[in-house]
Design an enzyme around this catalytic site. Structure first.
Site, short mmCIF file in Angstrom:
data_model
loop_
_atom_site.label_atom_id
_atom_site.label_comp_id
_atom_site.label_asym_id
_atom_site.label_seq_id
_atom_site.Cartn_x
_atom_site.Cartn_y
_atom_site.Cartn_z
N GLY A 276 15.67 -22.87 -22.41
CA GLY A 276 16.84 -22.18 -21.99
C GLY A 276 17.99 -22.67 -22.13
N ALA A 277 19.00 -22.60 -21.23
CA ALA A 277 20.21 -23.38 -21.36
C ALA A 277 20.63 -23.76 -19.91
CB ALA A 277 21.38 -22.21 -22.05
N MET A 278 21.23 -24.92 -19.66
CA MET A 278 21.13 -25.46 -18.33
C MET A 278 22.63 -26.01 -18.06
SD MET A 278 19.71 -25.65 -15.59
CE MET A 278 20.60 -26.28 -14.08
N ASN A 280 23.89 -28.45 -16.38
CA ASN A 280 24.16 -29.99 -15.62
C ASN A 280 25.40 -30.37 -15.63
OD1 ASN A 280 21.00 -29.88 -15.40
ND2 ASN A 280 21.08 -30.54 -17.68
N HIS A 312 28.87 -19.17 -20.19
CA HIS A 312 28.23 -19.21 -18.75
C HIS A 312 27.72 -20.37 -18.08
CE1 HIS A 312 24.99 -17.42 -16.27
NE2 HIS A 312 24.27 -18.40 -16.27
N GLU A 313 27.29 -21.49 -18.94
CA GLU A 313 26.95 -22.39 -18.47
C GLU A 313 28.32 -23.43 -18.31
OE1 GLU A 313 24.06 -22.61 -17.88
OE2 GLU A 313 23.35 -21.21 -19.23
N HIS A 316 29.53 -22.20 -14.90
CA HIS A 316 28.90 -22.39 -13.62
C HIS A 316 29.31 -23.68 -13.11
CE1 HIS A 316 25.21 -20.26 -12.89
NE2 HIS A 316 24.59 -20.46 -14.06
N GLU A 335 24.20 -17.10 -9.91
CA GLU A 335 23.78 -16.41 -11.31
C GLU A 335 24.21 -14.96 -11.45
OE1 GLU A 335 23.15 -17.92 -13.67
OE2 GLU A 335 21.84 -19.88 -12.91
N1 PHE Z 1 20.33 -22.16 -14.62
C1 PHE Z 1 20.29 -21.68 -16.02
C2 PHE Z 1 21.43 -20.43 -16.22
O1 PHE Z 1 22.36 -20.76 -16.44
C3 PHE Z 1 18.86 -20.97 -16.29
C4 PHE Z 1 17.66 -21.70 -15.76
C5 PHE Z 1 16.95 -21.78 -14.99
C6 PHE Z 1 17.32 -22.50 -17.03
C7 PHE Z 1 15.90 -22.53 -14.84
C8 PHE Z 1 16.28 -23.45 -17.17
C9 PHE Z 1 15.65 -23.50 -15.66
O2 PHE Z 1 21.09 -19.57 -15.97
ZN ZN Z 2 23.27 -19.18 -15.08
#
Ligand code: PHE
Ligand code: ZN
Length: 885
Positions: A276-278, A280, A312-313, A316, A335
């Site tokens: 996915g995409a994260m 951090n 999106h990231e 966040h 989210e």
């Molecule tokens: N938080 C991530 C998002 O931007 C989604 C995600 C959740 C990715 C769990 C990996 C594991 O939506």
């Molecule tokens: Zn997200």
């Protein structure tokens, strides 16, 4: 408990699914002041030393022990304030570590050992293509050390990374790099210090041999942030677009919400197979497919997704990281809001056309989820496994709920509300109530009935009645929630405009005053009277799909044709087109069940021919027009219907495509072969996007005719079209044409692109979406293709995700092979400890809506999963929910 809402014991005995409940949340008994994490990194064996500075929370029970979570850990030692703990003082349970007899304030030091190469769960610390990397959301840090792994525990982190300098020259974590030294044994060491308090789920680290490109982002205030994108060296030349995308997102957030990036270094890392995409803090992690972009290897839709997810990231960083969630039941707080922000960001770039994409995504997965056995409120009440909260409802409906507040308040007050929310709760972990409170303050209204959107599951239906009255028209709008007849009424915003039969926009006033363009349904039934309207005026209701509801059909074909041709809102035109085509397909499918042969003689083909003329004259509107010409797919065809007629809909849909393809052939060919303007091949070039999307939709209609000329056209485009979009779209059409050129195109494509992992993934996707007879055998055979690797999440997504989620025909193979394959995959993921079950099951969750034979086959597959010994609590909970309903 370290866990905010630990599994309770009252699960029903036959299933033994343990549930976490929202009401069980309690503040943690301790406060975490500082975290020091030292990693001695190695793929085979990593040793982690965690020092936690803690004190008891004021008001907490004096005798309460410290309980940390942890799983699959090898504990080497625990020390309290520098001393070994006595035997009676510490207890290690299945997923916990408990320490008794603690002073008010203390330091706990834990050493654990991990084997990253053997971690296939996609959570915690693992290896991708030789790079060590973490994924902590939602509860991954407890796979690294014992920790209060809950989002309401925020702390400052200082991280020391030590690793072999040759194998892991790049060592990254959150915050500022404050120290860097070479060690005599060939290792090197860096220290990262993050000045921002953060929850454990946004901690991240990367260690590997990566290349980087760099730039800066300068804000109007003069503040400068250093940007970097890291990737394996062979891929770095395709990272420039991502670097610019993150800067575009930063500048938009500043211009729109006044939010500047708060960190000095902001890095993106692209790794093969990242799950996915994260987001951090300052260190966003992606799969290669989330970053690599270039007209050579990337389609327009992928570029759009990359642009949007990078934004999106980044978004966040404020909505998620600076203000985070108190517990995972509040996931939509970050989210839904961040999804809404990424959608409006792209809306700003593409104009109203993009709303149609968003609505299609909602219809495909969220509406069926909301109508089906896995329906849950956007703020859920319980879960068996935290991973199952990452649903279309939490993200997509969550974004719709935010969008409705934006509609009700208007952009200025909405923006002020978001800013107030962020300022007031900076550095806190809060609930969705705090967000709505900020909206209520900004809007000067209590939003009491609106708040029920967070609590009530299920999609409301709205019934519309029109009556001529006193020279105007009265509208009565009635809401019902079939899945919960006792539900209280919600606030539902309805955007409205009116047209006369010639398509002229009308501007009637409401008899009782108020905004004629925005009705609020606030009770079970709401009645409004428009003055001064001809009795045959056509209403365009719910423009932009202003609420995530089921709108009961209330327009006849002539009225729909008026909106198709003349509405100004793109969604309204699209909805009219989908309605016309859906009615025709359903009617033909029903007639065919009674033995009639398929015929679209009565279909208003001329209205669609005029759209092609319009596209010729107004190139700027092609992105919308392409969507108007797209024949609805299964989720739209069966939307709101008790029964999903897979075969009937598919046959009738194919026949409608072929009728359009035949009748409009010269115009369609002209649109497909339009070469466009020089330079429109660039990614995110709006003119080019529109032209190519129109070409793809037109080619799809021609492909339903599927004669030799069309097959040759597709083949030629796969081999020689200038952009990947055109090559891929042609391949996706050709996979459903029975012609010798199909295999030749597939072979040529993969021969040319086998060294590009993101393109290889596309090659699997194109085939996984095939629907023609025999497709299932060809798709299943891909599992043993030498280029397929089930361990690689990106390839899994391409083949399995496309087939199980998006192939609405071949998945329903009459022999049930699609269902059995899904069961095998669910069991395989479960064995590996990988999440994803909820994501792969949007089709099988609808099993009760299918023909009896298919129902039986789907039930067998689900029962096989449920009956497997050793199944995880989460997968069992999900599958039982499908079966129990
Ligand atoms: N938080 C991530 C998002 O931007 C989604 C995600 C959740 C990715 C769990 C990996 C594991 O939506
Ligand atoms: Zn997200």
């Amino acid at each position: 408990m370290a866990d905010p809402s630990h599994p309770d014991g009252d699960a029903s005995p036959d299933t033994a699914v343990r549930l976490h409940r929202r009401e069980a949340w309690q503040p943690w008994d301790h406060e975490l002041e500082r975290v020091e994490l030292a990693f001695e990194l190695d793929a085979e064996c990593t040793v982690v030393t965690a020092s936690l500075q803690l004190h008891r929370r004021s008001g907490a029970d004096q005798a309460a022990p410290l309980v940390l979570s942890g799983r699959e850990l090898t504990l080497l030692s625990v020390m309290l304030d520098g001393r070994e703990l006595s035997d009676g003082q510490v207890a290690v349970g299945d997923r916990t570590l408990t320490v008794h007899g603690l002073p008010e304030r203390f330091e706990l030091c834990l050493r654990t050992r991990l084997e990253p190469v053997r971690n296939l769960s996609g959570r915690g610390l693992f290896v991708l293509g030789g790079t060590l990397v973490t994924q902590m959301e939602p509860e991954g840090l407890s796979r690294v050390t014992y920790f209060p792994d809950r989002p309401d525990v925020l702390a400052r982190y200082r991280v020391t990374l030590t690793a072999d300098a040759a194998r892991y020259p790049v060592l990254l974590s959150n915050g500022d790099c404050t120290e860097r030294r070479e060690l005599p044994d060939g290792r090197h060491q860096v220290v990262w210090d993050d000045p921002f308090r953060k929850p454990s789920y946004v901690f991240g680290l990367v260690a590997g041999d990566l290349a980087a490109i760099r730039d800066t982002c300068r804000f109007p205030s003069g503040r400068e942030v250093r940007l970097a994108v890291y990737a394996p060296v062979g891929h770095i030349r395709h990272c420039r677009f991502a670097l610019e995308a993150v800067r575009r997102a930063m500048l938009w957030d500043e211009a729109t919400y006044g939010l500047e990036c708060d960190v000095n270094d902001y890095s993106l890392v692209a790794l093969p197979g990242f799950p996915g995409a994260m987001e951090n803090k300052g260190l966003n992690l992606y799969d290669l497919a989330g970053v690599l972009a270039d007209t050579e290897i990337t389609t327009d839709d992928e570029a759009l997704t990359i642009e949007r997810i990078i934004a999106h990231e980044y978004f966040h960083n404020w909505t998620g990281n600076r203000v985070t969630c108190r517990d995972w039941f509040q996931l939509s707080l970050k989210e839904g809001l961040t999804r809404f922000r990424d959608q409006t960001y792209i809306d700003d770039r593409l104009g109203g056309a993009y709303r149609i994409d968003t609505v299609r995504a909602l219809l495909r997965n969220q509406f069926p989820e909301d109508d089906g056995p896995n329906r849950h409120p956007i703020r859920p009440e319980r879960y068996a496994d935290v991973e199952e909260l990452y649903t279309a409802t939490v993200y997509e409906k969550g974004a719709e709920v935010i969008r409705m507040m934006h509609t009700l308040l208007g952009p200025a007050r909405f923006t002020a509300g978001v800013r107030d929310y962020l300022a007031r709760h900076d550095g806190q972990a809060v609930t969705t109530d705090e967000f709505v409170d900020a909206m209520a303050r900004a809007g000067g209204r209590d939003l009491a009935a609106f708040r029920r959107w967070y609590v009530q599951a299920g999609r409301p239906r709205v019934h519309v009645e029109r009556q001529a009255q006193d020279g105007g028209i009265a509208l009565t709008l009635t809401q019902t929630l079939a899945v919960a007849p006792d539900a209280l009424p919600l606030t539902i915003p309805v955007r409205v405009s009116w047209f006369d039969r010639s398509g002229q926009a009308l501007s009637p006033q409401l008899a009782d005053g108020g905004d004629p363009a925005l009705i609020e349904i606030a009770a079970a039934a709401t009645r409004v009277v428009y003055a001064d309207l001809p009795p045959d005026a056509v209403p365009s209701l719910f423009e932009g799909l202003s609420a995530p509801v089921g709108i009961e059909p209330h327009l006849d074909s002539d009225e729909r044709l008026v909106l198709l041709a003349h509405a100004t809102d793109p969604w309204a035109r699209w909805n009219a087109a989908q309605g016309l085509m859906t009615d025709a397909i359903r009617a033909q499918a029903a007639a065919a069940r009674d033995g009639a042969s398929l015929s679209f003689a009565d279909f208003p083909i001329q209205a669609f021919a005029r759209l092609l003329d319009e596209a010729q004259e107004a190139p700027d509107s092609r992105l919308v027009l392409a969507e108007l010409l797209r024949v609805p797919d299964e989720p739209v065809l069966s939307d709101g219907q008790p029964f999903i007629d897979v075969d009937g809909h598919h046959a009738a849909r194919t026949a409608l495509r072929a009728s359009l393809g035949q009748a409009l052939r010269p115009q369609l060919l002209r649109a497909v072969q339009d070469l466009g303007e020089p330079g429109d091949g660039e990614l995110m070039h709006v003119g080019g996007l529109g032209r190519r999307r129109l070409a793809a939709v037109c080619l799809d209609l021609l492909a339903a005719v599927g004669d030799d000329e069309v097959a040759r056209l597709c083949h030629e485009r796969v081999l020689a079209a200038p952009t990947m979009t055109e090559r891929f779209d042609a391949l996706a059409c050709l996979v459903d044409i029975e012609h010798p050129l199909r295999q030749s195109a597939l072979d040529a494509f993969i021969d040319r692109w086998r060294d590009h992992p993101t393109v290889v993934a596309k090659w699997f996707t194109a085939q996984a979406l095939a629907r023609s007879p025999g497709a299932i055998e060809r798709i299943m055979a891909l599992q043993i293709h030498p280029l397929f690797d089930p361990q690689n999440m990106a390839l899994g997504l391409a083949l399995l995700g496309s087939f199980f989620r998006q192939n609405r025909v071949a998945f329903h193979d009459a022999q049930g092979r699609g269902y059995e394959w899904l069961a095998d995959v669910l069991l395989m993921l479960d064995r590996l400890g990988r999440p994803g079950a909820v994501w792969l099951t949007p089709q099988i969750s609808q099993w009760r809506r299918h023909l009896p034979e298919r129902q039986a086959a789907m039930r067998r597959a689900l029962e096989r999963v449920a009956g497997t010994a050793g199944l995880s609590n989460g997968t069992r909970g999900l599958v039982m929910r499908f079966l129990d309903e």
